[in-house]
Write a protein that holds these residues in place. Sequence first.
Motif, mmCIF file in Angstrom:
data_model
loop_
_atom_site.group_PDB
_atom_site.id
_atom_site.type_symbol
_atom_site.label_atom_id
_atom_site.label_comp_id
_atom_site.label_asym_id
_atom_site.label_seq_id
_atom_site.Cartn_x
_atom_site.Cartn_y
_atom_site.Cartn_z
ATOM 1 N N GLY A 153 3.776 -38.418 26.819
ATOM 2 C CA GLY A 153 2.779 -37.768 25.967
ATOM 3 C C GLY A 153 1.700 -37.014 26.712
ATOM 4 O O GLY A 153 0.724 -36.584 26.099
ATOM 5 N N VAL A 154 1.828 -36.841 28.018
ATOM 6 C CA VAL A 154 0.813 -36.072 28.752
ATOM 7 C C VAL A 154 1.443 -34.810 29.344
ATOM 8 O O VAL A 154 2.660 -34.750 29.556
ATOM 9 C CB VAL A 154 0.135 -36.908 29.867
ATOM 10 N N GLU A 155 0.594 -33.825 29.586
ATOM 11 C CA GLU A 155 1.170 -32.569 30.097
ATOM 12 C C GLU A 155 1.464 -32.680 31.602
ATOM 13 O O GLU A 155 1.054 -33.623 32.262
ATOM 14 C CB GLU A 155 0.289 -31.361 29.726
ATOM 15 N N ALA A 156 2.167 -31.650 32.100
ATOM 16 C CA ALA A 156 2.799 -31.767 33.422
ATOM 17 C C ALA A 156 1.827 -32.109 34.548
ATOM 18 O O ALA A 156 2.108 -32.974 35.384
ATOM 19 C CB ALA A 156 3.556 -30.484 33.732
ATOM 20 N N GLN A 157 0.659 -31.457 34.564
ATOM 21 C CA GLN A 157 -0.254 -31.686 35.684
ATOM 22 C C GLN A 157 -0.797 -33.122 35.663
ATOM 23 O O GLN A 157 -0.887 -33.790 36.701
ATOM 24 C CB GLN A 157 -1.406 -30.683 35.614
ATOM 25 N N THR A 158 -1.136 -33.583 34.454
ATOM 26 C CA THR A 158 -1.627 -34.965 34.316
ATOM 27 C C THR A 158 -0.519 -35.936 34.709
ATOM 28 O O THR A 158 -0.763 -36.960 35.351
ATOM 29 C CB THR A 158 -2.048 -35.229 32.855
ATOM 30 N N ARG A 159 0.704 -35.589 34.317
ATOM 31 C CA ARG A 159 1.840 -36.458 34.660
ATOM 32 C C ARG A 159 1.948 -36.594 36.172
ATOM 33 O O ARG A 159 2.100 -37.690 36.700
ATOM 34 C CB ARG A 159 3.128 -35.881 34.077
ATOM 35 N N ARG A 160 1.805 -35.469 36.866
ATOM 36 C CA ARG A 160 1.928 -35.532 38.330
ATOM 37 C C ARG A 160 0.837 -36.405 38.932
ATOM 38 O O ARG A 160 1.069 -37.170 39.855
ATOM 39 C CB ARG A 160 1.881 -34.116 38.922
ATOM 40 N N SER A 161 -0.386 -36.311 38.376
ATOM 41 C CA SER A 161 -1.462 -37.121 38.961
ATOM 42 C C SER A 161 -1.261 -38.605 38.627
ATOM 43 O O SER A 161 -1.585 -39.475 39.433
ATOM 44 C CB SER A 161 -2.847 -36.606 38.547
ATOM 45 N N ASP A 220 10.735 -38.742 32.040
ATOM 46 C CA ASP A 220 10.581 -37.572 32.905
ATOM 47 C C ASP A 220 11.289 -37.829 34.237
ATOM 48 O O ASP A 220 10.901 -38.706 35.010
ATOM 49 C CB ASP A 220 9.094 -37.285 33.146
ATOM 50 N N MET A 221 12.326 -37.049 34.478
ATOM 51 C CA MET A 221 13.171 -37.325 35.649
ATOM 52 C C MET A 221 12.479 -36.995 36.964
ATOM 53 O O MET A 221 12.762 -37.625 37.978
ATOM 54 C CB MET A 221 14.496 -36.553 35.539
ATOM 55 N N ASP A 222 11.570 -36.027 36.958
ATOM 56 C CA ASP A 222 10.827 -35.766 38.193
ATOM 57 C C ASP A 222 10.025 -37.011 38.573
ATOM 58 O O ASP A 222 9.977 -37.415 39.737
ATOM 59 C CB ASP A 222 9.872 -34.573 38.013
ATOM 60 N N ALA A 223 9.389 -37.614 37.565
ATOM 61 C CA ALA A 223 8.608 -38.834 37.814
ATOM 62 C C ALA A 223 9.524 -39.951 38.305
ATOM 63 O O ALA A 223 9.209 -40.662 39.265
ATOM 64 C CB ALA A 223 7.866 -39.256 36.548
ATOM 65 N N VAL A 224 10.682 -40.088 37.658
ATOM 66 C CA VAL A 224 11.619 -41.148 38.046
ATOM 67 C C VAL A 224 12.017 -40.991 39.514
ATOM 68 O O VAL A 224 11.936 -41.927 40.310
ATOM 69 C CB VAL A 224 12.883 -41.111 37.147
ATOM 70 N N HIS A 277 19.274 -35.152 26.098
ATOM 71 C CA HIS A 277 18.612 -34.836 27.369
ATOM 72 C C HIS A 277 19.372 -33.705 28.038
ATOM 73 O O HIS A 277 20.228 -33.954 28.888
ATOM 74 C CB HIS A 277 18.603 -36.047 28.293
ATOM 75 N N PRO A 278 19.117 -32.466 27.659
ATOM 76 C CA PRO A 278 19.932 -31.383 28.170
ATOM 77 C C PRO A 278 19.706 -31.076 29.650
ATOM 78 O O PRO A 278 20.583 -30.537 30.290
ATOM 79 C CB PRO A 278 19.510 -30.193 27.306
ATOM 80 N N ALA A 279 18.546 -31.478 30.197
ATOM 81 C CA ALA A 279 18.255 -31.094 31.572
ATOM 82 C C ALA A 279 19.127 -31.884 32.538
ATOM 83 O O ALA A 279 19.433 -33.049 32.295
ATOM 84 C CB ALA A 279 16.792 -31.356 31.894
ATOM 85 N N PRO A 280 19.559 -31.261 33.640
ATOM 86 C CA PRO A 280 20.318 -32.005 34.634
ATOM 87 C C PRO A 280 19.455 -33.114 35.212
ATOM 88 O O PRO A 280 18.236 -32.998 35.275
ATOM 89 C CB PRO A 280 20.660 -30.960 35.694
ATOM 90 N N ILE A 281 20.088 -34.191 35.632
ATOM 91 C CA ILE A 281 19.325 -35.321 36.155
ATOM 92 C C ILE A 281 18.577 -34.883 37.408
ATOM 93 O O ILE A 281 19.151 -34.298 38.311
ATOM 94 C CB ILE A 281 20.276 -36.484 36.460
ATOM 95 N N GLY A 282 17.303 -35.205 37.428
ATOM 96 C CA GLY A 282 16.487 -34.813 38.564
ATOM 97 C C GLY A 282 15.881 -33.435 38.378
ATOM 98 O O GLY A 282 15.094 -32.985 39.192
ATOM 99 N N GLY A 283 16.215 -32.790 37.290
ATOM 100 C CA GLY A 283 15.697 -31.438 37.085
ATOM 101 C C GLY A 283 14.612 -31.336 36.047
ATOM 102 O O GLY A 283 14.397 -30.282 35.476
ATOM 103 N N GLY A 284 13.924 -32.454 35.755
ATOM 104 C CA GLY A 284 12.803 -32.404 34.818
ATOM 105 C C GLY A 284 13.262 -32.607 33.398
ATOM 106 O O GLY A 284 13.226 -31.712 32.580
ATOM 107 N N GLY A 285 13.730 -33.829 33.078
ATOM 108 C CA GLY A 285 14.302 -34.134 31.772
ATOM 109 C C GLY A 285 13.261 -34.212 30.677
ATOM 110 O O GLY A 285 12.076 -34.040 30.908
ATOM 111 N N ALA A 286 13.724 -34.511 29.450
ATOM 112 C CA ALA A 286 12.850 -34.549 28.281
ATOM 113 C C ALA A 286 11.900 -35.719 28.349
ATOM 114 O O ALA A 286 12.184 -36.708 28.952
ATOM 115 C CB ALA A 286 13.705 -34.703 27.039
#
Length: 261
Positions: free
Chosen positions: A179-187, A209-213, A252-261
Amino acid sequence: MSPTPSVALSARNVTMQFGDFVAVQSVSLDLIAGERRALIGPNGAGKTTLFNVISSRLRPSRGEVHYAGRNMASMTADAICRQGLVRTFQITSIFPRLTVLQNVQAALYSRHGHARWVWQRCGKVDREEALDCLATVGIDRFADEHGANMSYGDQKRLELAIALALKPKVLLLDEPTAGVEAQTRRSLVELIMRLCAEQKLTLLFCEHDMDAVFRIADRITVLHQGQVLAEGTPEDIQSDPRVRSVYLGSSHPAPIGGGGA
Ligand code: ADP
Ligand code: MG
């Protein structure tokens, strides 16, 4: 010879059934002390249900969870928490009408075994310890505001501060960046990494979020329709054709590791 890794928490053949519906089926999972384990899987895979069993909010229909050398079925919620098994929730669960500081103080009170929140007795030590927890997650400037007035990302930080107040050894985070946007997610991801390192935590987290994972996890367990589909390093999971087909064939259409839903 390297020492045998110690198991911090162990789920053995856990099944959780709601009526006829089997949400989690015969899942076994050993959390190794100090690891950062992601639990992933499509919506409805059973992640939150497994969290609820592992954190003792639900008693499994079958199977056992062992923590701190004991079957958790024989431990009270207080005892589990005092032994350092602490969780947060998919839907942020702070007390919106308390101040940010009071939210953390409430956790300190529960850790110290107070039956009631007697604010007037709140000593300097509790205040300082609570402020310390807030500073650790970077929101001490909001100490006297109401939790509800903070951004959702800062409420997620407050949840982490509350968890820290409970002195976790094993931390369970259910969708810590939902529920948070990308920049907040990264922090938030950086914060979680820092807390794990500084406090030597064992972490189990669910995350869409696969980037986070892939940033956080050093091991991943994939749940699908209540069962463990795969378990391994991020590299193993990324290249596992069964995992790919579950994700590509789902919402989850995004490839794994590519920033999923
Ligand atoms: P996830 O967290 O992976 O999205 P959940 O563990 O929330 O999945 O849910 C797994 C399945 O179990 C879903 O089909 C959900 O509808 C069902 N479920 C979860 N909790 C209950 C409950 N208390 N009663 C009935 N069905 C439930
Ligand atoms: Mg869930």
